[in-house]
Scaffold this active site. Sequence first.
Site, mmCIF file in Angstrom:
data_model
loop_
_atom_site.group_PDB
_atom_site.id
_atom_site.type_symbol
_atom_site.label_atom_id
_atom_site.label_comp_id
_atom_site.label_asym_id
_atom_site.label_seq_id
_atom_site.Cartn_x
_atom_site.Cartn_y
_atom_site.Cartn_z
ATOM 1 N N LYS A 18 47.790 44.351 33.006
ATOM 2 C CA LYS A 18 46.820 44.157 31.922
ATOM 3 C C LYS A 18 47.330 44.624 30.559
ATOM 4 O O LYS A 18 46.883 44.140 29.525
ATOM 5 C CB LYS A 18 45.514 44.886 32.256
ATOM 6 C CG LYS A 18 44.771 44.332 33.467
ATOM 7 C CD LYS A 18 44.196 42.956 33.216
ATOM 8 C CE LYS A 18 43.304 42.491 34.375
ATOM 9 N NZ LYS A 18 42.896 41.069 34.202
ATOM 10 N N GLU A 66 35.549 43.786 28.290
ATOM 11 C CA GLU A 66 34.869 43.911 29.570
ATOM 12 C C GLU A 66 35.895 44.425 30.564
ATOM 13 O O GLU A 66 37.097 44.285 30.357
ATOM 14 C CB GLU A 66 34.352 42.543 30.026
ATOM 15 C CG GLU A 66 35.399 41.655 30.714
ATOM 16 C CD GLU A 66 36.578 41.272 29.826
ATOM 17 O OE1 GLU A 66 36.423 41.277 28.601
ATOM 18 O OE2 GLU A 66 37.665 40.968 30.367
ATOM 19 N N SER A 112 50.474 43.332 41.006
ATOM 20 C CA SER A 112 49.944 43.338 39.641
ATOM 21 C C SER A 112 49.506 44.727 39.184
ATOM 22 O O SER A 112 49.441 44.991 37.993
ATOM 23 C CB SER A 112 48.780 42.358 39.524
ATOM 24 O OG SER A 112 47.800 42.635 40.512
#
Lengths: 260, 402
Positions: free
Chosen positions: B97, B119, B386
């Site tokens: 991210k 969010e 990830s």
Amino acid sequence: MPIRFDRKPGLVVYLTAGDPSLDATRAIALAAIDAGADVIELGVPFSDPLGDGPVIQRAMERALAHGTRLKDVLGIARDIRAARRAAGLVIFSYLNPILRYGLKRFADDAKAAGVDGVLATDMIVEEAGEYLAEMSRVGLAPIFLAAPTSPDARLEAIATHTKGFVYAISRTGITGTQAAVAGDAAALVARIRRWSRLPVAVGFGISNAEHVAQVAEFADAAVIGSAIVELIERATPETAPDAVARFIKGLRLPHAALAR
Amino acid sequence: MASIILPASPSESRPGRFGVYGGRYVPETLVAALDELEHAYAEARADAAFEAELNTLLTDYAGRPTPLYFAKRLTESLGGAKIYLKREDLLHTGAHKINNALGQGLLAKRMGKKRVIAETGAGQHGVATATVCALLNLECVVYMGDVDMERQELNVKRMKLLGAEVRGVSSGSKTLKDAISEAMRDWVTNVRTTYYLLGSALGAHPYPTMVRDFHRCISREIKSQILEKEGRLPTAVVACVGGGSNAIGAFYEFLNDREVRLIGVEAGGRGTALGEHAARFQGGAPGVLQGTFSYVLQDEDGQIALTHSVSAGLDYASIGPEHAMLHDTGRAEYVSQDDAAALDAVVRLARTEGILPALESAHAVAEAIRIAPTFSARDILVVNVSGRGDKDMGILARELKL
């Protein structure tokens, strides 16, 4: 096409269909028309109403909890039209329930029910090719929102594709009541009039006679939503039609504005 | 069924469309802001100084490039394809991210926005955003569903420590979907001053394109690393898919390499009934949710379905529109792995390789565990890890009775 604002100021009344019940919504709509509403917006409840504030979110949750469906909303639209020929009738919906129902089928059924116009809150003019074609095919008025943040080029496109009336959002934000009509609103309506000769209705945060009187100074109609939905929330299904009728009658009384 | 909504003119090739999917379905108030964002993003991408600043941060601050690691013991224990792990879990803040948060954070700064909202589901995007806002001196508000705040409590505390305000969302399913709706309500209200730093390849144009671009570095690195190590492209790339940001980042540079299979793994949850999973391609239908046209888990009235996954980051009713296109064209395959398989995969990877993957990433690991034995030793699987699993220790301790 009976979307007309013969009285000044015009009044558009938003109701979340199915809150507290379909029968109650039908009765409230008829009472609202009799009390002076020019146009009824029947809101289709949606699970994820990202343009709405807490009042309408709660109303939609209640309506969905009783299993209110788009076909039911069209059903009470048909009843309202049968009972009151002259009132304007608009379906107000998020796009997904309409897509799931089928755009073509929705257009046919809404027209057959006697609906005059459709406002899809998350449909913007650039995406509306097929939607506009369907509205046009059956003769429904596509109503688009115009926002204070919409530049002139967008207002021109909105004015070009909108029929019935242009819905001007009084301020940036979600639906809900506010203390005063935002200064944004008059400037927006003035800009819209450069591109459109349609009536302009101002909504979002219009909740009392004072607001309606202010809107009447620069626009053709006021849209009352959350204030009425909140009134219905506090009433019982039996008392809601009278309560809404009294409220609407009070919105046009000049002394009500002056007394404040 | 996918032709419900078409662009104004079918011959028109418009940015933000992936086949029939994507587009921009938002309240009118946001359109000007999306236009402003689209233009600012295009200008930034054309500016060598922006690229240089982003690349420096990705390298020196975030830790790129991430290793491509040959998982020897896992490979041997399964028998079959060689398994490589793309170690996005080693990045600063613990997940991919940060790639997007840095890119969009720099963009927000460039646009002169002082307030950033985001969010978050699992909290990884929220932590990455809070981190970047601290770094760039921006005010940060993160919306997070109450259910997710409870199950990803550690990340809530990290965000607070980093100076972000975390606002719980108690509407709907109290998960990622509701956090996005609440963030959009904030944005539509404060649109003139606020930058919405969306964390997945979702939402209205230009977000799906922009978020994908900021994660393209994942597949760019995989490609050069695997060519260096093996002298050939992988047989398949496997990634978990919630909104789909890590997967589109891991797939993108391989789209034209038709021999490379691209496998997205959705959350199978705890059952196949609507509401028990988040496998959009098994039970979803095209529809519009939160700004974009894609596959959506919904009922027969178009109401959005509740979802379930043990991993908060995959627990979402829709999927990025580019994945919808890749699904329909068949360029990528989408499968699902359930909660139990993901938990097993966490344990297996931890005990064979000493790597604790996030529960989200564990879905991709689970699929690799399933398919590796069906391949030969000449085949290569690349699994995108990830994120790391530290954030999941509470859930893991409970589920695995540690």
